[in-house]
Design a protein around this motif. Sequence first.
Motif, PDB file in Angstrom:
ATOM      1  N   ARG A  11       0.853  -1.197   0.000  1.00 46.64           N
ATOM      2  CA  ARG A  11       0.000   0.000   0.000  1.00 46.64           C
ATOM      3  C   ARG A  11       0.880   1.234   0.000  1.00 46.64           C
ATOM      4  NH1 ARG A  11       1.109   0.066   5.490  1.00 46.64           N
ATOM      5  NH2 ARG A  11       1.303   2.256   6.081  1.00 46.64           N
ATOM      6  N   ASP A  56       0.327   5.334   1.458  1.00 45.29           N
ATOM      7  CA  ASP A  56      -0.600   6.284   2.080  1.00 45.29           C
ATOM      8  C   ASP A  56      -0.547   7.664   1.443  1.00 45.29           C
ATOM      9  OD1 ASP A  56      -1.707   4.725   4.496  1.00 45.29           O
ATOM     10  OD2 ASP A  56       0.449   4.403   4.659  1.00 45.29           O
ATOM     11  N   ALA A 108      -5.264   1.010  -1.964  1.00 47.85           N
ATOM     12  CA  ALA A 108      -5.176  -0.059  -0.955  1.00 47.85           C
ATOM     13  C   ALA A 108      -4.964   0.500   0.452  1.00 47.85           C
ATOM     14  CB  ALA A 108      -4.043  -1.019  -1.314  1.00 47.85           C
ATOM     15  N   ALA A 109      -4.596   1.781   0.542  1.00 44.31           N
ATOM     16  CA  ALA A 109      -4.418   2.415   1.863  1.00 44.31           C
ATOM     17  C   ALA A 109      -5.786   2.776   2.439  1.00 44.31           C
ATOM     18  CB  ALA A 109      -3.570   3.678   1.719  1.00 44.31           C
ATOM     19  N   LEU A 113      -1.929   1.039  -5.229  1.00 38.63           N
ATOM     20  CA  LEU A 113      -1.404   1.001  -3.858  1.00 38.63           C
ATOM     21  C   LEU A 113      -2.003   2.123  -3.010  1.00 38.63           C
ATOM     22  CD1 LEU A 113       2.375   0.089  -4.268  1.00 38.63           C
ATOM     23  CD2 LEU A 113       0.410  -1.398  -4.031  1.00 38.63           C
TER      24      LEU A 113
END
Length: 279
Positions: free
Chosen positions: A82, A84, A128-129, A125
């Motif tokens: 992931r 952020d 995915a956070a 990614l």
Amino acid sequence: MDGKLVIVTGANSGMGFATTVELAKMGAKVIMACRSEERGKQALEQARAACGGAEIELMLCDLGHLASIRSFAQAFKERYGRLDVLVNNAGVVSLKRATTKDGFESMLGVNHLGHFLLTHELLDLLKAAPQGRIVNVSSGAHKAGRIYFNDPFLTKGYNVAKGYAQSKLANILFTRELAKRLAGTNVTVNSVHPGAVGTNIGVDRTTGFGKTVLRMVRPFFRTPLKGADTAIYLASSEAGGASTGLYYIDRKPVQVSKRGADPELAAKFWTWSEQQVAQ
């Protein structure tokens, strides 16, 4: 920011370095995405010393080379599940016309197309956070910018101000169109104007051309930390996760230029950008 994973481009000096250090101090793990291994390693040591052993890593990424961007993204994906925060901070000012390895005019190539591709490569990614964020460093120079679709790489009548303003308008259009496309996801994207900052942008690293001018005007400029303040704020604060598609100056959203606010221009420019990085 405890445990948050952050990438900062152009992290070896100026605002990128300041952003790296401040976010690491807040507890984030920061990946410094740098073009030069030598300058990157020096900056990594300095950043770690400034943070007292915070989690900071160096990964090489040349935003003027599409293959380098793709290999950076692939290496990052192999290590992490992931992301952020992505701070698209790196920028160049070319006093004389120069081109990237892929033949793009350097300012549009690095300041926009490099970040455009990098963001695309990392979008999954960011999604995915728990709450992904993208911060694009633009400039008030975008107000003087226009997109020269007939000659975007300025092969005729090159002018540094014209090229830089085009690249900064590109950052605004990219931010707004991406925000529209990310509607309904957990990812926000905003742009910032850092103010006039005394960094080495515009100084030729080989010849040193531009250093004297920079020394003369630097006292009137903001420090890199002050310039990075709004990007740091958007990367770390509640507001940065609550707003999207906006343009910030000194932590407040402000209006962009008429061209910057044109949704048809943003969509057209997005299509053009996709075609460029698909090569």
